[in-house]
Write a protein that holds these residues in place. Structure first.
Motif, PDB file in Angstrom:
ATOM      1  N   VAL A 264      61.246 -61.317  -4.120  1.00  0.00           N
ATOM      2  CA  VAL A 264      60.831 -60.835  -2.874  1.00  0.00           C
ATOM      3  C   VAL A 264      59.520 -61.149  -2.399  1.00  0.00           C
ATOM      4  N   LYS A 265      58.589 -61.135  -3.218  1.00  0.00           N
ATOM      5  CA  LYS A 265      57.379 -61.345  -3.082  1.00  0.00           C
ATOM      6  C   LYS A 265      57.170 -63.050  -2.657  1.00  0.00           C
TER       7      LYS A 265
ATOM      8  N   ALA B 266      56.253 -66.162   5.563  1.00  0.00           N
ATOM      9  CA  ALA B 266      55.179 -66.077   6.254  1.00  0.00           C
ATOM     10  C   ALA B 266      54.299 -67.153   6.524  1.00  0.00           C
ATOM     11  N   ILE B 267      54.207 -68.183   5.418  1.00  0.00           N
ATOM     12  CA  ILE B 267      53.531 -69.426   5.747  1.00  0.00           C
ATOM     13  C   ILE B 267      54.328 -70.237   6.632  1.00  0.00           C
ATOM     14  N   LEU B 268      55.851 -70.442   6.396  1.00  0.00           N
ATOM     15  CA  LEU B 268      56.371 -71.209   7.428  1.00  0.00           C
ATOM     16  C   LEU B 268      56.444 -70.900   8.828  1.00  0.00           C
ATOM     17  N   TRP B 269      56.959 -69.500   9.150  1.00  0.00           N
ATOM     18  CA  TRP B 269      56.989 -69.175  10.469  1.00  0.00           C
ATOM     19  C   TRP B 269      55.796 -69.135  10.807  1.00  0.00           C
ATOM     20  N   GLY B 270      54.623 -68.811  10.430  1.00  0.00           N
ATOM     21  CA  GLY B 270      53.257 -68.903  10.852  1.00  0.00           C
ATOM     22  C   GLY B 270      52.720 -70.146  11.389  1.00  0.00           C
ATOM     23  N   ILE B 271      53.050 -71.018  10.383  1.00  0.00           N
ATOM     24  CA  ILE B 271      52.768 -72.534  10.796  1.00  0.00           C
ATOM     25  C   ILE B 271      53.437 -72.988  11.971  1.00  0.00           C
ATOM     26  N   TYR B 272      54.837 -72.735  11.950  1.00  0.00           N
ATOM     27  CA  TYR B 272      55.608 -73.161  13.028  1.00  0.00           C
ATOM     28  C   TYR B 272      55.290 -72.531  14.623  1.00  0.00           C
ATOM     29  N   LEU B 273      54.888 -71.140  14.682  1.00  0.00           N
ATOM     30  CA  LEU B 273      54.420 -70.678  15.601  1.00  0.00           C
ATOM     31  C   LEU B 273      53.019 -71.217  16.132  1.00  0.00           C
TER      32      LEU B 273
ATOM     33  N   GLY C 175      57.664 -63.661   9.669  1.00  0.00           N
ATOM     34  CA  GLY C 175      58.180 -64.186   8.497  1.00  0.00           C
ATOM     35  C   GLY C 175      58.213 -63.589   7.401  1.00  0.00           C
ATOM     36  N   ALA C 176      57.209 -62.843   6.890  1.00  0.00           N
ATOM     37  CA  ALA C 176      57.152 -62.076   5.586  1.00  0.00           C
ATOM     38  C   ALA C 176      58.085 -60.995   5.698  1.00  0.00           C
ATOM     39  N   LEU C 177      58.240 -60.316   6.737  1.00  0.00           N
ATOM     40  CA  LEU C 177      59.041 -59.285   6.931  1.00  0.00           C
ATOM     41  C   LEU C 177      60.615 -59.503   6.999  1.00  0.00           C
TER      42      LEU C 177
ATOM     43  N   PHE D  24      65.570 -60.204   3.925  1.00  0.00           N
ATOM     44  CA  PHE D  24      66.674 -61.113   3.279  1.00  0.00           C
ATOM     45  C   PHE D  24      66.769 -60.995   1.830  1.00  0.00           C
ATOM     46  N   SER D  25      65.872 -61.394   1.010  1.00  0.00           N
ATOM     47  CA  SER D  25      65.793 -61.417  -0.497  1.00  0.00           C
ATOM     48  C   SER D  25      66.124 -60.134  -0.958  1.00  0.00           C
ATOM     49  N   TRP D  26      65.435 -59.122  -0.353  1.00  0.00           N
ATOM     50  CA  TRP D  26      65.611 -57.552  -0.886  1.00  0.00           C
ATOM     51  C   TRP D  26      67.039 -57.151  -0.834  1.00  0.00           C
ATOM     52  N   THR D  27      67.690 -57.584   0.477  1.00  0.00           N
ATOM     53  CA  THR D  27      69.206 -57.366   0.789  1.00  0.00           C
ATOM     54  C   THR D  27      69.968 -58.117  -0.173  1.00  0.00           C
ATOM     55  N   HIS D  28      69.613 -59.412  -0.596  1.00  0.00           N
ATOM     56  CA  HIS D  28      70.360 -60.421  -1.214  1.00  0.00           C
ATOM     57  C   HIS D  28      70.415 -59.676  -2.689  1.00  0.00           C
ATOM     58  N   ASN D  29      69.187 -59.055  -3.320  1.00  0.00           N
ATOM     59  CA  ASN D  29      69.330 -58.452  -4.809  1.00  0.00           C
ATOM     60  C   ASN D  29      70.085 -57.255  -4.537  1.00  0.00           C
ATOM     61  N   ALA D  30      69.725 -56.192  -3.740  1.00  0.00           N
ATOM     62  CA  ALA D  30      70.757 -55.175  -3.650  1.00  0.00           C
ATOM     63  C   ALA D  30      72.286 -55.554  -3.424  1.00  0.00           C
TER      64      ALA D  30
END
Length: 92
Positions: A9-10, A17-24, A73-75, A80-86
């Motif tokens: 998840v981290k 966070a990195i990808l969406w931040g750079i995109y915007l 992006g982080a949220l 997404f990854s937390w839901t996948h794991n659950a």
């Protein structure tokens, strides 16, 4: 027991966070230069601005987009990854 397809998840949150931040950030700079290509246009940037208050085609808007993108992006990627794991744990 840890499932083999469990997502970190981290790591997902950091990547999002990195990808969406750079995109915007780049989107604001491209809009400032009136650049259009493939999927990006000033209309697309105006649409993004409707979701992120204060996002505009300026240096300040680019840095605000970087902050908005990092948070969003982080949220989203973390959720997404937390839901996948659950779901993976419940199905196995």
């Amino acid at each position: 027991m840890k499932h083999t397809s469990e997502l970190n998840v981290k790591a997902w949150a950091s990547s999002g966070a990195i990808l969406w931040g750079i995109y915007l950030f780049l989107a604001a700079l491209f809009a400032m230069g009136n650049v259009s290509f493939f999927w990006f246009s000033n209309q697309a940037f105006a649409f993004l601005g409707s979701f992120y208050p204060g996002l505009n085609a300026s240096i300040g808007g680019a840095f605000l987009g970087l902050v908005y993108g990092a948070i969003c992006g982080a949220l989203c990627a973390g959720l997404f990854s937390w839901t996948h794991n659950a779901m993976a744990k419940r199905l196995h």
